[in-house]
Design a protein around this motif. Structure first.
Motif, PDB file in Angstrom:
ATOM      1  N   MET A  11       0.819  -1.216   0.000  1.00 34.60           N
ATOM      2  CA  MET A  11       0.000   0.000   0.000  1.00 34.60           C
ATOM      3  C   MET A  11       0.856   1.272   0.000  1.00 34.60           C
ATOM      4  N   SER A  12       1.957   1.268   0.751  1.00 39.27           N
ATOM      5  CA  SER A  12       2.748   2.484   0.922  1.00 39.27           C
ATOM      6  C   SER A  12       3.889   2.591  -0.096  1.00 39.27           C
ATOM      7  N   GLY A  13       4.642   1.526  -0.228  1.00 41.74           N
ATOM      8  CA  GLY A  13       5.767   1.512  -1.157  1.00 41.74           C
ATOM      9  C   GLY A  13       6.947   2.375  -0.743  1.00 41.74           C
ATOM     10  N   GLN A  14       6.941   2.884   0.493  1.00 45.77           N
ATOM     11  CA  GLN A  14       8.026   3.747   0.954  1.00 45.77           C
ATOM     12  C   GLN A  14       9.197   2.928   1.494  1.00 45.77           C
ATOM     13  N   ALA A  15      10.370   3.512   1.406  1.00 40.87           N
ATOM     14  CA  ALA A  15      11.552   2.914   2.012  1.00 40.87           C
ATOM     15  C   ALA A  15      11.733   3.517   3.397  1.00 40.87           C
ATOM     16  N   GLY A  16      12.413   2.803   4.271  1.00 46.72           N
ATOM     17  CA  GLY A  16      12.683   3.363   5.589  1.00 46.72           C
ATOM     18  C   GLY A  16      13.365   2.370   6.506  1.00 46.72           C
ATOM     19  N   THR A  17      13.866   2.907   7.591  1.00 48.19           N
ATOM     20  CA  THR A  17      14.493   2.097   8.631  1.00 48.19           C
ATOM     21  C   THR A  17      13.768   2.379   9.939  1.00 48.19           C
ATOM     22  N   ILE A  18      13.321   1.330  10.590  1.00 38.97           N
ATOM     23  CA  ILE A  18      12.535   1.466  11.813  1.00 38.97           C
ATOM     24  C   ILE A  18      13.273   0.757  12.946  1.00 38.97           C
ATOM     25  N   HIS A  19      13.465   1.475  14.026  1.00 39.45           N
ATOM     26  CA  HIS A  19      14.083   0.897  15.219  1.00 39.45           C
ATOM     27  C   HIS A  19      12.981   0.220  16.031  1.00 39.45           C
ATOM     28  N   VAL A  20      13.188  -1.037  16.396  1.00 43.51           N
ATOM     29  CA  VAL A  20      12.198  -1.807  17.154  1.00 43.51           C
ATOM     30  C   VAL A  20      12.806  -2.206  18.485  1.00 43.51           C
ATOM     31  N   ARG A  21      12.010  -2.030  19.519  1.00 43.54           N
ATOM     32  CA  ARG A  21      12.413  -2.474  20.862  1.00 43.54           C
ATOM     33  C   ARG A  21      11.219  -3.223  21.442  1.00 43.54           C
ATOM     34  N   PHE A  22      11.487  -4.411  22.003  1.00 41.25           N
ATOM     35  CA  PHE A  22      10.415  -5.145  22.653  1.00 41.25           C
ATOM     36  C   PHE A  22      10.939  -5.862  23.878  1.00 41.25           C
ATOM     37  N   GLN A  23      10.004  -6.242  24.727  1.00 43.22           N
ATOM     38  CA  GLN A  23      10.345  -6.969  25.943  1.00 43.22           C
ATOM     39  C   GLN A  23       9.844  -8.393  25.793  1.00 43.22           C
ATOM     40  N   LEU A  24      10.669  -9.339  26.187  1.00 39.32           N
ATOM     41  CA  LEU A  24      10.304 -10.749  26.143  1.00 39.32           C
ATOM     42  C   LEU A  24      10.288 -11.279  27.561  1.00 39.32           C
ATOM     43  N   ASP A  25       9.126 -11.743  27.993  1.00 46.15           N
ATOM     44  CA  ASP A  25       8.981 -12.336  29.323  1.00 46.15           C
ATOM     45  C   ASP A  25       8.595 -13.789  29.123  1.00 46.15           C
ATOM     46  N   GLY A  26       9.563 -14.658  29.300  1.00 48.44           N
ATOM     47  CA  GLY A  26       9.344 -16.066  28.978  1.00 48.44           C
ATOM     48  C   GLY A  26       9.269 -16.221  27.472  1.00 48.44           C
ATOM     49  N   GLU A  27       8.098 -16.645  26.976  1.00 50.57           N
ATOM     50  CA  GLU A  27       7.890 -16.747  25.533  1.00 50.57           C
ATOM     51  C   GLU A  27       6.927 -15.672  25.030  1.00 50.57           C
ATOM     52  N   ARG A  28       6.496 -14.787  25.918  1.00 48.78           N
ATOM     53  CA  ARG A  28       5.502 -13.759  25.568  1.00 48.78           C
ATOM     54  C   ARG A  28       6.185 -12.451  25.207  1.00 48.78           C
ATOM     55  N   VAL A  29       5.864 -11.951  24.020  1.00 50.64           N
ATOM     56  CA  VAL A  29       6.390 -10.669  23.559  1.00 50.64           C
ATOM     57  C   VAL A  29       5.445  -9.571  24.038  1.00 50.64           C
ATOM     58  N   GLY A  30       6.006  -8.538  24.625  1.00 52.21           N
ATOM     59  CA  GLY A  30       5.195  -7.424  25.104  1.00 52.21           C
ATOM     60  C   GLY A  30       5.963  -6.127  25.020  1.00 52.21           C
ATOM     61  N   LYS A  31       5.299  -5.034  25.309  1.00 48.75           N
ATOM     62  CA  LYS A  31       5.890  -3.690  25.302  1.00 48.75           C
ATOM     63  C   LYS A  31       6.689  -3.423  24.030  1.00 48.75           C
ATOM     64  N   VAL A  32       6.025  -3.515  22.918  1.00 49.37           N
ATOM     65  CA  VAL A  32       6.678  -3.288  21.630  1.00 49.37           C
ATOM     66  C   VAL A  32       6.670  -1.798  21.320  1.00 49.37           C
ATOM     67  N   GLU A  33       7.834  -1.259  20.992  1.00 48.52           N
ATOM     68  CA  GLU A  33       7.968   0.150  20.623  1.00 48.52           C
ATOM     69  C   GLU A  33       8.654   0.244  19.270  1.00 48.52           C
ATOM     70  N   THR A  34       8.188   1.166  18.450  1.00 48.29           N
ATOM     71  CA  THR A  34       8.836   1.423  17.163  1.00 48.29           C
ATOM     72  C   THR A  34       9.169   2.906  17.084  1.00 48.29           C
ATOM     73  N   ARG A  35      10.255   3.189  16.419  1.00 46.01           N
ATOM     74  CA  ARG A  35      10.701   4.580  16.285  1.00 46.01           C
ATOM     75  C   ARG A  35      11.361   4.766  14.927  1.00 46.01           C
ATOM     76  N   GLY A  36      11.070   5.882  14.297  1.00 43.18           N
ATOM     77  CA  GLY A  36      11.675   6.192  13.004  1.00 43.18           C
ATOM     78  C   GLY A  36      10.919   5.534  11.866  1.00 43.18           C
ATOM     79  N   GLY A  37      11.321   5.850  10.664  1.00 47.40           N
ATOM     80  CA  GLY A  37      10.708   5.269   9.479  1.00 47.40           C
ATOM     81  C   GLY A  37       9.316   5.814   9.203  1.00 47.40           C
ATOM     82  N   PRO A  38       8.722   5.389   8.110  1.00 46.24           N
ATOM     83  CA  PRO A  38       7.379   5.851   7.746  1.00 46.24           C
ATOM     84  C   PRO A  38       6.325   5.413   8.769  1.00 46.24           C
ATOM     85  N   LEU A  39       5.400   6.294   9.068  1.00 47.47           N
ATOM     86  CA  LEU A  39       4.340   5.995  10.031  1.00 47.47           C
ATOM     87  C   LEU A  39       3.445   4.847   9.559  1.00 47.47           C
ATOM     88  N   ASP A  40       3.317   4.681   8.239  1.00 48.33           N
ATOM     89  CA  ASP A  40       2.460   3.628   7.690  1.00 48.33           C
ATOM     90  C   ASP A  40       2.889   2.226   8.125  1.00 48.33           C
TER      91      ASP A  40
END
Length: 156
Positions: free
Chosen positions: A70-99
């Motif tokens: 849908m967007s076709g944009q290029a970009g670099t997105i920084h991802v940070r997440f927390q892993l507690d056991g096998e459950r992924v939580g508290k996902v944060e993204t920064r930078g890159g296209p908002l789409d």
């Protein structure tokens, strides 16, 4: 004679302050000892996301396919997440296209990660999305997961 009572009233005021402050000083010396307990310092963010979540490349490629189409944009997105056991939580993204941010957060939350026995681990990595290239139309060539050097993970 009027001057003398003033001096006496000053002395009385200072004396009254000293007397009033004496119980406070005594009370401060009789305070109970307080013991502070805390958790150990936070571990530095981990950067070996492929080791813990081996299908991260395929999972994020599938999760971002529609947004990239849908967007076709290029970009670099920084991802940070927390892993507690096998459950992924508290996902944060920064930078890159908002789409791409919301679909990327959903895709990261849906990743299958292995439990290595350590609770509440932070992970940092980059997702690089390349623009449509006529030479390569394959979706797996458009999304790349890059693990950060440990020194950069601390700075982000």
């Amino acid at each position: 004679m009027l001057h003398r009572p003033r001096a006496t009233s000053r002395h009385l005021a200072v004396f009254a302050l000293l007397i009033a402050g004496a119980p406070l000083a005594d009370a401060q010396s009789n305070l109970d000892t307080v013991e502070l307990r805390g958790t150990r310092a936070a571990e530095p963010p981990r950067v070996d996301v492929r080791r813990t979540c081996p299908d991260v490349d395929e999972h994020l490629t599938e999760g971002l396919a529609r947004a990239i189409y849908m967007s076709g944009q290029a970009g670099t997105i920084h991802v940070r997440f927390q892993l507690d056991g096998e459950r992924v939580g508290k996902v944060e993204t920064r930078g890159g296209p908002l789409d791409y941010r919301a679909p990327l957060r959903r895709a990261v939350r849906g990743m299958a990660c292995a439990n290595d026995g350590q609770p509440n681990q932070q992970y940092n990595f980059l997702v690089v999305i390349r623009p449509t290239d006529e030479a390569s139309d394959a979706m797996q060539d458009r999304v790349a997961v890059q693990e950060l050097p440990a020194s950069l993970a601390l700075a982000r």
